[in-house]
Design a protein around this motif. Structure first.
Motif, short mmCIF file in Angstrom:
data_model
loop_
_atom_site.label_atom_id
_atom_site.label_comp_id
_atom_site.label_asym_id
_atom_site.label_seq_id
_atom_site.Cartn_x
_atom_site.Cartn_y
_atom_site.Cartn_z
N THR A 352 12.45 2.70 45.93
CA THR A 352 13.67 3.09 45.22
C THR A 352 13.62 4.51 44.68
OG1 THR A 352 12.84 2.27 43.10
CG2 THR A 352 14.01 0.69 44.50
N GLY A 353 12.43 5.05 44.55
CA GLY A 353 12.29 6.37 43.94
C GLY A 353 12.44 6.33 42.43
N LEU A 354 12.57 5.13 41.87
CA LEU A 354 12.80 5.01 40.43
C LEU A 354 11.50 4.82 39.68
CD1 LEU A 354 15.79 2.52 40.59
CD2 LEU A 354 15.93 4.98 40.14
N GLU A 355 11.50 5.24 38.40
CA GLU A 355 10.37 4.95 37.54
C GLU A 355 10.42 3.47 37.16
OE1 GLU A 355 7.70 6.68 36.80
OE2 GLU A 355 8.58 8.12 38.21
N PRO A 356 9.32 2.73 37.37
CA PRO A 356 9.33 1.28 37.10
C PRO A 356 9.67 0.93 35.66
CG PRO A 356 7.38 1.92 38.36
CD PRO A 356 8.05 3.19 37.95
N GLY A 357 9.47 1.90 34.73
CA GLY A 357 9.74 1.59 33.32
C GLY A 357 11.13 1.98 32.88
N ASN A 358 11.89 2.65 33.70
CA ASN A 358 13.21 3.15 33.33
C ASN A 358 14.28 2.08 33.54
OD1 ASN A 358 15.56 4.52 32.92
ND2 ASN A 358 14.91 6.36 34.05
N THR A 359 14.42 1.20 32.54
CA THR A 359 15.32 0.05 32.71
C THR A 359 16.77 0.48 32.92
OG1 THR A 359 15.49 -0.11 30.31
CG2 THR A 359 13.85 -1.50 31.40
N GLN A 360 17.14 1.56 32.26
CA GLN A 360 18.51 2.07 32.39
C GLN A 360 18.81 2.44 33.84
OE1 GLN A 360 20.49 2.29 29.61
NE2 GLN A 360 22.20 2.78 30.99
N ALA A 361 17.93 3.25 34.42
CA ALA A 361 18.14 3.71 35.79
C ALA A 361 18.11 2.54 36.77
CB ALA A 361 17.06 4.72 36.17
N ILE A 362 17.23 1.56 36.49
CA ILE A 362 17.12 0.40 37.39
C ILE A 362 18.41 -0.41 37.36
CG2 ILE A 362 15.90 -1.76 37.79
CD1 ILE A 362 13.35 -0.35 36.71
N ALA A 363 18.97 -0.58 36.17
CA ALA A 363 20.22 -1.33 36.05
C ALA A 363 21.34 -0.65 36.82
CB ALA A 363 20.59 -1.48 34.58
N GLU A 364 21.40 0.68 36.74
CA GLU A 364 22.43 1.42 37.47
C GLU A 364 22.24 1.28 38.97
OE1 GLU A 364 22.44 5.45 35.98
OE2 GLU A 364 22.88 4.71 33.94
N TYR A 365 20.95 1.38 39.37
CA TYR A 365 20.63 1.24 40.79
C TYR A 365 21.03 -0.14 41.28
CZ TYR A 365 17.77 1.45 45.07
OH TYR A 365 17.34 1.43 46.36
N ALA A 366 20.75 -1.17 40.46
CA ALA A 366 21.08 -2.55 40.84
C ALA A 366 22.58 -2.68 41.09
CB ALA A 366 20.64 -3.51 39.74
N LYS A 367 23.36 -2.09 40.20
CA LYS A 367 24.82 -2.13 40.37
C LYS A 367 25.23 -1.49 41.68
CE LYS A 367 26.34 -1.78 35.83
NZ LYS A 367 26.91 -0.96 34.75
N LYS A 368 24.57 -0.37 41.97
CA LYS A 368 24.91 0.40 43.17
C LYS A 368 24.67 -0.42 44.46
CE LYS A 368 23.30 4.57 42.58
NZ LYS A 368 22.33 5.67 42.84
N ILE A 369 23.63 -1.27 44.45
CA ILE A 369 23.36 -2.05 45.66
C ILE A 369 23.98 -3.44 45.59
CG2 ILE A 369 21.22 -0.78 46.19
CD1 ILE A 369 19.66 -3.20 45.13
N GLY A 370 24.93 -3.60 44.66
CA GLY A 370 25.72 -4.82 44.68
C GLY A 370 25.17 -5.97 43.86
N LEU A 371 24.21 -5.68 42.99
CA LEU A 371 23.69 -6.73 42.12
C LEU A 371 24.36 -6.64 40.76
CD1 LEU A 371 19.91 -6.29 43.01
CD2 LEU A 371 21.40 -8.14 43.77
N ASP A 372 24.32 -7.74 40.03
CA ASP A 372 24.94 -7.77 38.72
C ASP A 372 23.86 -7.87 37.63
OD1 ASP A 372 26.52 -8.01 36.52
OD2 ASP A 372 27.05 -10.12 36.89
N PRO A 373 23.56 -6.73 36.97
CA PRO A 373 22.47 -6.73 35.98
C PRO A 373 22.92 -7.21 34.60
CG PRO A 373 23.34 -4.52 36.25
CD PRO A 373 24.16 -5.41 37.13
N LEU A 374 24.20 -7.48 34.43
CA LEU A 374 24.73 -7.78 33.09
C LEU A 374 24.08 -9.01 32.48
CD1 LEU A 374 28.59 -7.10 32.88
CD2 LEU A 374 26.71 -6.13 31.50
N GLY A 375 23.58 -8.86 31.25
CA GLY A 375 23.04 -9.99 30.51
C GLY A 375 21.70 -10.50 30.99
N LYS A 376 21.08 -9.78 31.90
CA LYS A 376 19.79 -10.23 32.43
C LYS A 376 18.66 -9.42 31.82
CE LYS A 376 21.66 -11.75 36.87
NZ LYS A 376 21.98 -11.26 38.21
N HIS A 377 17.53 -10.06 31.70
CA HIS A 377 16.32 -9.38 31.24
C HIS A 377 16.00 -8.25 32.22
CE1 HIS A 377 12.10 -8.64 30.40
NE2 HIS A 377 12.23 -9.30 29.25
N PRO A 378 15.62 -7.06 31.69
CA PRO A 378 15.35 -5.91 32.58
C PRO A 378 14.37 -6.23 33.72
CG PRO A 378 15.24 -5.25 30.27
CD PRO A 378 15.46 -6.73 30.28
N ASP A 379 13.38 -7.09 33.42
CA ASP A 379 12.41 -7.43 34.47
C ASP A 379 13.04 -8.31 35.55
OD1 ASP A 379 10.40 -5.92 33.48
OD2 ASP A 379 9.38 -7.57 32.44
#
Length: 533
Positions: A352-379
């Motif tokens: 992904t090119g993302l920092e594994p600890g950057n929960t904010q960026a991961i959530a945005e990335y998840a949205k971009k690939i069609g996942l729904d990060p809302l209300g879920k634990h960052p892990d």
RNA sequence: GCCUCCGUAGCUCAGUUGGUUAGAGCAGCUGACUCUUACUCAGCGGGUCCAAGGUUCGAGUCCUUGCGGGGGUACCA
């Protein structure tokens, strides 16, 4: 009733009229076809002066031998060979007047039978007229070679073993219809090349696994398949009901929690190799019931289990007569040890090119690939991204190690970093083959993790169910341990070049056939009529 | 569950743009044949075209629904 059924029933009667039991009897001292083939070197040629000549090598394609010519050159004499007793199914039948050739198949292979009227006598030859493809027969005779050098049992005596009332599949193409292959696996096993081999290899693999574990003093047990709480994994269970106890029961979805209870009891190395049931979708990699190995070793950890996993696979390769290089689905798998290891975060970053600890960026990335990060634990979000972007592309064999702790409620945390769980999964060809942890043995933390999981989780997610009985067991003290799970069906797929899990399960789940087979009713009717007459 | 492809003789498969009585190979039946091997040769039989509706002068072929299977997808630590 079809012409095939009529014809076969008529032959059945004729065999009975001859005073022969069409359903056969004990045939002692029978030899496998493969054994008989291995006696080929005992077939020799005896000249009139009593001297014995070895036969030439007929298997050398560089140097074809005309056996008829060879015998001519050798001088007048007689072929000699051992007496053998074979039995099997008639696969091919070639008649030539007062002589018949049969290709006889048992589960070790094929061998040709020659039946001459002059050699077996009128009565046995009469019987061959009532042979059908698929019938089981036994033959006593001398092993030898025909003029074309084919290794052949020259029959002296025939025994009828079993009449077959159904016609076999097409003799060249075999059974192609995948539905029929699964519903009538017996036909698939006999008539389709490689099918018997696949299932015999499955047995070898399972035996090999037991041997590997036995060498390490593991003890095999049988846990309950009916559970009051289906735990140890996140999967929807099958439900059932016990009448006398008047309570619901669940088919087990994992072996874990009872094996751990046994660790508490002091079974320091324990495993079960058995069926688990998950009420989920089907796919070429998922069957509702499948076979799992789970093994637990006291005072071990996930490193120990990684080494064990590797050993189990390498031993299984050896047991099936394979080297480190295996072909699967047109691709090469390299099982050369040691298998590669990469951390979860490493792979996550690579993909992904993302920092594994950057929960904010991961959530945005998840949205971009069609996942729904809302209300879920960052892990959890991270884990979903991982499954989406990483897992399928792991051709392996690759141990993915050190998972986020919050998605591993049964796993011990790393002492140096409690955010990371001591867990690995083994991936091969995008499939999860093994899953292992350093087991959590802290009952207080276990209880807390069960509770945390419970919050905000759906009812059917059984992982979230508080298993108080299991926590009680842990309170009695489970030694620190490594635990391992291996999906046996998927491992068998890889080692037998099978693309679908249904090709390595003898009787996969199928819906019942839509219509009743009318030929069955017809056959029953006609047999009743036959009996009346 | 959803999407998609498939379902024709016992088996393996053809079947044109919707057009005469739906074909082939294997298997089956009758006959010939003592070294064949996917034996060969001569002849003969064998169909609920998955099911039920519909469109049409006419359906194996087009449409709808259902049944079964394959693949994909969803669910799935």
């Amino acid at each position: 009733m079809s012409e095939h059924h009529e014809s076969r029933l008529a032959k059945l009667e004729k065999i009975q009229d001859m005073g022969v039991d069409p359903w056969g009897a004990h045939f002692p001292n029978r030899q496998w076809n493969s054994e008989v083939r291995s006696l080929a070197h005992q077939v020799k040629y005896q000249l009139q002066d009593g001297s014995v000549k070895e036969l030439p090598d007929f298997d050398d394609p560089q140097n074809p031998v005309d056996y008829r010519q060879w015998k001519n050159d050798a001088g007048s004499g007689e072929e000699i060979g051992p007496q053998v007793r074979v039995a099997g199914r008639i696969i091919l039948l070639r008649g030539q007047g007062k002589i018949k050739f049969i290709t006889l198949r048992d589960w070790t292979g094929d061998i040709q039978i020659m039946i001459g009227k002059a050699q077996v006598g009128d009565r046995d030859f009469e019987m061959t007229k009532h042979f059908d493809l698929g019938d089981w027969i036994a033959v006593e005779g001398r092993l030898g070679r025909t003029n074309t050098a084919e290794l052949t049992v020259f029959a002296a005596k025939l025994h009828f073993m079993c009449k077959t009332l159904e016609p076999p599949p097409e003799k060249h193409a075999g059974l192609q219809d995948s539905e029929l292959k699964q519903r009538q696996r017996y036909l698939d096993l006999t008539y389709n090349e490689g099918v018997m081999d696949t299932f015999l290899k499955r047995t070898q693999i399972v035996q090999s696994i037991r041997n590997t574990l036995a060498q390490r003093q593991y003890c095999e047990i049988e846990g309950p398949t009916l559970h009051t709480i289906a735990g140890g994994a996140a999967a929807r269970p099958f439900t059932t009901y016990h009448n006398a106890l008047d309570m619901p029961l669940f088919m087990r979805i994992a072996l874990e929690l009872h094996l751990k209870r046994l660790m508490v009891g002091g079974m320091e190395r324990v495993y079960e190799l058995g069926r688990v049931y998950r009420n989920e979708g089907l796919s070429p990699r998922h069957n509702p019931e499948f076979t799992m190995l789970e093994a637990y070793q006291a005072f071990g950890n996930y490193e120990v289990m990684m080494e064990l996993t590797e050993q189990i696979i390498l031993d299984a390769l050896k047991a099936t007569g394979q080297g480190f290089q295996v072909e699967w689905n047109g691709q090469a798998i390299d099982f050369s040890p040691p298998f590669a290891r990469k951390t979860y975060d490493e792979l996550f970053h690579e993909a992904t090119g993302l920092e594994p600890g950057n929960t904010q960026a991961i959530a945005e990335y998840a949205k971009k690939i069609g996942l729904d990060p809302l209300g879920k634990h960052p892990d959890v979000v991270k884990s979903e991204v991982f499954e989406e972007k990483v897992e399928d592309s792991l051709m392996g064999p690759l141990f993915v190690i050190d998972y986020p702790a919050s998605i591993c409620p049964l796993t011990k945390r790393k002492a140096s970093n409690p955010q990371v769980a001591e867990r690995f999964e083994l991936f091969i060809q995008g499939m999860e083959i093994a899953n292992a942890y350093t087991e959590l043995n802290d009952p207080l933390l276990q209880e807390e993790l069960f509770r945390t999981q419970l919050e905000g989780q759906a009812d059917e997610d059984s992982m979230a169910k508080m298993d108080e009985d299991f926590v009680l067991a842990l309170r009695n003290g489970m030694p620190p341990a490594g635990g391992l799970g291996i999906g046996i069906d998927r491992l068998v797929m890889l080692l037998t070049n099978s693309r679908s899990i249904r090709d390595v399960i003898l009787f996969p789940v199928l819906r019942p056939q839509s219509q009743q087979n009318p030929s069955k009713d017809d056959a029953a009717l006609t047999q009743a009529e036959v009996a009346e007459q």
